[in-house]
Write a protein that holds these residues in place. Structure first.
Motif, PDB file in Angstrom:
ATOM      1  N   PHE A  99       0.835  -1.206   0.000  1.00 19.09           N
ATOM      2  CA  PHE A  99       0.000   0.000   0.000  1.00 19.09           C
ATOM      3  C   PHE A  99       0.871   1.258   0.000  1.00 19.09           C
ATOM      4  N   GLU A 100       1.916   1.273   0.824  1.00 19.71           N
ATOM      5  CA  GLU A 100       2.796   2.442   0.887  1.00 19.71           C
ATOM      6  C   GLU A 100       3.580   2.616  -0.404  1.00 19.71           C
ATOM      7  N   SER A 170      -5.022   0.107  -7.043  1.00 21.01           N
ATOM      8  CA  SER A 170      -3.807  -0.413  -7.679  1.00 21.01           C
ATOM      9  C   SER A 170      -2.918  -1.259  -6.777  1.00 21.01           C
ATOM     10  N   CYS A 171      -3.171  -1.284  -5.482  1.00 16.15           N
ATOM     11  CA  CYS A 171      -2.350  -2.087  -4.564  1.00 16.15           C
ATOM     12  C   CYS A 171      -2.700  -3.565  -4.752  1.00 16.15           C
ATOM     13  N   ILE A 172      -1.766  -4.326  -5.274  1.00 20.17           N
ATOM     14  CA  ILE A 172      -2.009  -5.732  -5.602  1.00 20.17           C
ATOM     15  C   ILE A 172      -2.362  -6.559  -4.364  1.00 20.17           C
ATOM     16  N   VAL A 173      -1.637  -6.364  -3.277  1.00 22.60           N
ATOM     17  CA  VAL A 173      -1.910  -7.150  -2.066  1.00 22.60           C
ATOM     18  C   VAL A 173      -3.281  -6.786  -1.494  1.00 22.60           C
ATOM     19  N   TYR A 174      -3.599  -5.500  -1.455  1.00 27.30           N
ATOM     20  CA  TYR A 174      -4.910  -5.041  -0.976  1.00 27.30           C
ATOM     21  C   TYR A 174      -6.029  -5.711  -1.772  1.00 27.30           C
ATOM     22  N   GLN A 175      -5.932  -5.648  -3.099  1.00 32.40           N
ATOM     23  CA  GLN A 175      -6.972  -6.219  -3.949  1.00 32.40           C
ATOM     24  C   GLN A 175      -7.025  -7.745  -3.842  1.00 32.40           C
ATOM     25  N   THR A 176      -5.871  -8.389  -3.684  1.00 33.21           N
ATOM     26  CA  THR A 176      -5.843  -9.849  -3.551  1.00 33.21           C
ATOM     27  C   THR A 176      -6.563 -10.284  -2.282  1.00 33.21           C
ATOM     28  N   ILE A 177      -6.266  -9.616  -1.175  1.00 29.05           N
ATOM     29  CA  ILE A 177      -6.908  -9.972   0.087  1.00 29.05           C
ATOM     30  C   ILE A 177      -8.395  -9.644   0.044  1.00 29.05           C
ATOM     31  N   LYS A 178      -8.719  -8.471  -0.471  1.00 32.77           N
ATOM     32  CA  LYS A 178     -10.111  -8.015  -0.507  1.00 32.77           C
ATOM     33  C   LYS A 178     -10.988  -8.961  -1.315  1.00 32.77           C
ATOM     34  N   LYS A 179     -10.503  -9.377  -2.459  1.00 33.69           N
ATOM     35  CA  LYS A 179     -11.308 -10.219  -3.350  1.00 33.69           C
ATOM     36  C   LYS A 179     -11.174 -11.709  -3.050  1.00 33.69           C
ATOM     37  N   GLY A 180     -10.065 -12.089  -2.447  1.00 32.89           N
ATOM     38  CA  GLY A 180      -9.803 -13.509  -2.242  1.00 32.89           C
ATOM     39  C   GLY A 180      -9.278 -14.131  -3.523  1.00 32.89           C
ATOM     40  N   THR A 181      -8.348 -15.034  -3.409  1.00 31.99           N
ATOM     41  CA  THR A 181      -7.740 -15.674  -4.569  1.00 31.99           C
ATOM     42  C   THR A 181      -7.676 -17.177  -4.338  1.00 31.99           C
TER      43      THR A 181
END
Length: 193
Positions: A99-100, A170-181
């Motif tokens: 995120f940072e 655009s934060c890949i980790v944020y979106q991965t956790i939020k959506k689930g993979t």
């Protein structure tokens, strides 16, 4: 299929001329537009079990090329000594650092001068699920939270709100956790008698 202009930053309010991020993104946009398969990357971490008699500590090597080693411990809430960062700490570190980093990239591209950033990620989990004490408690973190401090110059509130919206998007980790993979598993299990 999206056209090339759909991903253009041509009309974005940015610091194009002096932005190293913008210049690199132009090159990457051209490359990925011409060869979409080249946009697929693989990040990695690997644990090779050493000192297998110690159930509370191991080492994870991050990145196949650099193999940066990190000592990992087990959280005291599940019986460990919590003398090294645990996997939940690494999850929080991944979220906070991604995120940072995303904020830094967007700020540089928009010409926003950062004075200070502080991103703290917390993850909450009820460990009764993993310890099989209560089957109604799910195994996994039940919530994650980010506290973000951003102090910047030569900007305004509207642009900073756009920055946060862009960072979340655009934060890949944020979106991965939020959506689930989905996770796949290949296991090679052998018995040595």
């Amino acid at each position: 299929m999206m056209s090339r202009k759909d991903y253009s930053t041509k009309n974005a309010n940015s610091n194009k001329g002096g932005s190293v991020v913008h210049q690199r993104h132009i090159l990457l946009n051209e490359k990925y537009y011409a060869d979409p398969a080249s946009a697929w990357i693989t990040d990695s971490a690997e644990v090779i079990g050493l000192n297998l008699q110690d159930p509370f500590r191991t080492t994870v090597a991050i990145n196949d090329k650099m193999k940066v080693p990190f000592k990992i411990g087990v959280h005291k809430a599940v019986g460990g000594d919590h003398d090294f960062p645990n996997p939940g700490d690494l999850l929080c570190a991944s979220l906070a650092s991604c995120f940072e980093s995303t904020i830094r990239l967007i700020c540089e591209k928009l010409g926003i001068e950062l004075i200070e950033t502080k991103i703290r990620a917390n993850a909450q989990v009820d460990v009764r699920g993993t310890l099989m004490i209560d089957k109604s408690v799910p195994v996994g973190f039940q919530s994650l939270h980010i506290d973000a401090l951003i102090i910047a110059k030569n900007t305004n509130e509207k642009l900073l709100n756009t920055l946060l919206k862009g960072a979340k998007h655009s934060c890949i980790v944020y979106q991965t956790i939020k959506k689930g993979t989905p996770i796949t598993l290949n296991a090679d299990i052998k018995i040595n008698n």
